[in-house]
Write a protein that holds these residues in place. Structure first.
Motif, PDB file in Angstrom:
ATOM      1  N   UNK A 160       0.988  -1.116   0.186  1.00  0.00           N
ATOM      2  CA  UNK A 160      -0.249  -0.100   0.116  1.00  0.00           C
ATOM      3  C   UNK A 160       0.873   1.217  -0.103  1.00  0.00           C
ATOM      4  N   UNK A 161       0.711   2.152  -1.102  1.00  0.00           N
ATOM      5  CA  UNK A 161       1.702   3.166  -1.144  1.00  0.00           C
ATOM      6  C   UNK A 161       1.321   4.063   0.161  1.00  0.00           C
ATOM      7  N   UNK A 162       0.231   4.457   0.551  1.00  0.00           N
ATOM      8  CA  UNK A 162       0.124   4.977   1.901  1.00  0.00           C
ATOM      9  C   UNK A 162       0.871   4.556   3.216  1.00  0.00           C
ATOM     10  N   UNK A 163       0.877   3.495   3.230  1.00  0.00           N
ATOM     11  CA  UNK A 163       1.812   2.557   4.362  1.00  0.00           C
ATOM     12  C   UNK A 163       3.067   2.910   3.974  1.00  0.00           C
ATOM     13  N   UNK A 164       3.571   2.575   2.893  1.00  0.00           N
ATOM     14  CA  UNK A 164       4.973   2.930   2.483  1.00  0.00           C
ATOM     15  C   UNK A 164       5.601   4.334   2.877  1.00  0.00           C
ATOM     16  N   UNK A 165       4.701   5.165   2.902  1.00  0.00           N
ATOM     17  CA  UNK A 165       5.080   6.459   3.020  1.00  0.00           C
ATOM     18  C   UNK A 165       4.868   6.664   4.656  1.00  0.00           C
ATOM     19  N   UNK A 166       3.851   6.458   5.205  1.00  0.00           N
ATOM     20  CA  UNK A 166       3.764   6.468   6.525  1.00  0.00           C
ATOM     21  C   UNK A 166       4.880   5.956   7.469  1.00  0.00           C
ATOM     22  N   UNK A 167       5.513   4.774   7.002  1.00  0.00           N
ATOM     23  CA  UNK A 167       6.302   4.131   7.944  1.00  0.00           C
ATOM     24  C   UNK A 167       7.914   4.991   7.917  1.00  0.00           C
ATOM     25  N   UNK A 168       8.185   5.796   6.873  1.00  0.00           N
ATOM     26  CA  UNK A 168       9.143   6.423   6.751  1.00  0.00           C
ATOM     27  C   UNK A 168       9.251   7.681   7.574  1.00  0.00           C
TER      28      UNK A 168
END
Length: 492
Positions: A432-440
């Motif tokens: 999920x792109x939003x998850x990939x962003x959120x964890x950074x």
């Protein structure tokens, strides 16, 4: 008024119009004409203060200079017969006050230190204006970024989908670059801020000038410490052109992305019609012409830098007429940045970003594969290179579902990711792109919390840069106001 007072002693004969045009610097001198009047006033006040010039010629000359300041230089002062505005203006003063008075202003001064002082004055003004203009651009970038901290979009390397990021993160990358451009211009200002006045041709003068006094009148921090360097140096111009070339390169990169993003292929942004044009033959066209011309202006700025370096590199000390050819390149580079930066700010402020299109592209091209590999490392204990190989092999097979990953793991690493506990649900979350962003969330990352920190830090830096520009501009303007006031008192 066409008599060239400088040639009358050593030289004879008339020049052709072509030769006069070849030698003249009048086009570039229009940039410094107002500064030259200020330099004349400061020099005259210095002559008067030191008792070098008598009261009567001082008053007559100052009255003429103030009249020029109040009403502007006459066009005949820019006649190419005089080569430059300095000679043209002196001829005007002699014509008005007579040579007995008008011919005394140039005591203890050469055109060499005069023009160097004028260039530095005008360049200081331009540097302040550029910092202010950049502050406006950075303000726009911060405002638009603040509105898009959760607008997911694809990030690219090699112009290929790489990893998801946010529009805020992307815009802040440019704001960071423009903040460094600002810092470079501020640093350059300190090296421009020295007065050559009083250095004369290069060996100073036997007249007892007070160079600290005239430097203060003209808003400089100090006089140049070596008279030869003062008239010969143009490294300050090369430095500013280098800073402008870097600035315009950043602007050009941004314009390149706006051109790509606004294309039908990508469709990330709609540029306001004011910044676009149409075709003379194709009625459907909307072309991003402002962005394209700005890319070209970056090339012109870089060309001005290379021209300036090439002109100076072979010159012995001290003054050489070649330096006249450098000055137009300086103003050309300054003008490219002065015109471009406000337009870039307006183009961004009025742009409409297609956030749905950005979100749709954010996960394409297996852009979240890195996060999946990181999950295999963080949560299942695999070495990163092993996880990288497994995910890369699955991408080669065309899918990142559990079955393809399992086959890739057995094929590439001889292990089972299913046995490790990997599930379809965990894969879906990682992809999920939003998850990939959120964890950074680490410093500098694209997660909204990390971006919020960047926004706060850049707001503080912008406030400091704006304060510097305002304070410096105010101090310089006040110095000029005091200079004019002191000049008016001389004729009372």
């Amino acid at each position: 008024m066409r008599s060239d007072q400088i040639r009358q002693g050593r030289l004879s004969g008339e020049r052709s119009a072509d030769l006069e045009h070849f030698l003249a610097s009048m086009a570039a001198d229009r940039w410094i004409a107002e500064a030259d009047l200020l330099v004349d006033m400061a020099h005259l006040l210095g002559l008067s203060r030191q008792g070098i010039i008598d009261e009567a010629p001082a008053r007559a000359l100052m009255a003429a200079l103030l009249d020029l300041h109040d009403h502007g230089l006459p066009e005949e002062a820019f006649d190419e017969h005089y080569e430059d505005i300095h000679a043209g203006k002196e001829a005007y003063l002699i014509g008005r006050a007579g040579e007995d008075f008008g011919g005394r202003l140039h005591m203890g001064r050469s055109r060499n230190d005069e023009v160097a002082t004028c260039i530095r004055i005008r360049l200081k003004q331009e540097l302040i204006a550029l910092v202010q203009s950049l502050a406006g651009l950075r303000r726009t970038l911060l405002d638009v970024a603040a509105a898009h901290t959760e607008t997911v979009m694809p990030g690219f390397t090699h112009l290929q989908h790489a990893q998801p990021t946010t529009l805020a993160h992307h815009l802040l990358a440019y704001e960071q670059a423009f903040s460094r451009d600002t810092a470079r211009l501020r640093e350059a200002y300190a090296r421009v801020d020295v007065s050559p006045l009083g250095s004369a041709a290069f060996a100073s003068t036997g007249f007892p000038l007070d160079r600290d006094y005239t430097a203060r009148l003209l808003g400089f921090s100090r006089p140049a410490p070596n008279s030869m360097d003062a008239v010969a140096a143009r490294d300050f111009a090369i430095e500013v052109l280098g800073d402008i070339a870097a600035l315009m390169t950043t602007a050009s990169r941004f314009c390149e992305e706006l051109v790509i993003w606004s294309s039908a292929f990508v469709g990330f942004v709609h540029l306001d019609d004011a910044y676009c044009s149409s075709s003379s033959i194709m009625p459907q066209k909307k072309n991003p012409d402002v962005a394209e011309i700005m890319r070209a202006r970056a090339g012109s700025a870089a060309g001005s830098l290379i021209a300036a370096i090439t002109i100076v590199k072979g010159l012995p000390m001290s003054y050489n007429r070649d330096l006249q050819e450098l000055t137009p390149h300086l103003w050309r580079g300054v003008e490219a940045a002065r015109q471009s930066i406000p337009l870039l700010s307006g183009m961004i402020a009025t742009a409409a970003f297609n956030t749905e299109r950005m979100a749709a592209e954010a996960g394409r091209g297996f852009s979240t594969a890195t996060e999946l590999a990181d999950v295999l490392v963080r949560e299942y204990g695999l070495p990163f290179r092993t996880a990288h190989r497994i995910v890369g092999r699955a991408v080669r097979h065309g899918s990142l579902d559990i079955a393809t990953l399992e086959g890739a793991a057995r094929e590439a690493a001889g292990l089972s990711v299913v046995d490790l506990g990997l599930t379809e649900e965990r894969i879906a979350l990682a992809l999920d792109p939003r998850h990939a962003v959120a964890v950074r969330t680490i410093v500098g990352g694209p997660a909204p919390a990390a971006v919020a920190v960047q926004l706060t830090e850049q707001e503080e830096l912008l406030a400091r840069d704006r304060a510097w520009a305002e304070e410096t501009d105010t101090a310089l303007s006040r110095a000029f106001e005091d200079l004019i006031s002191e000049s008016r008192r001389l004729i009372l």
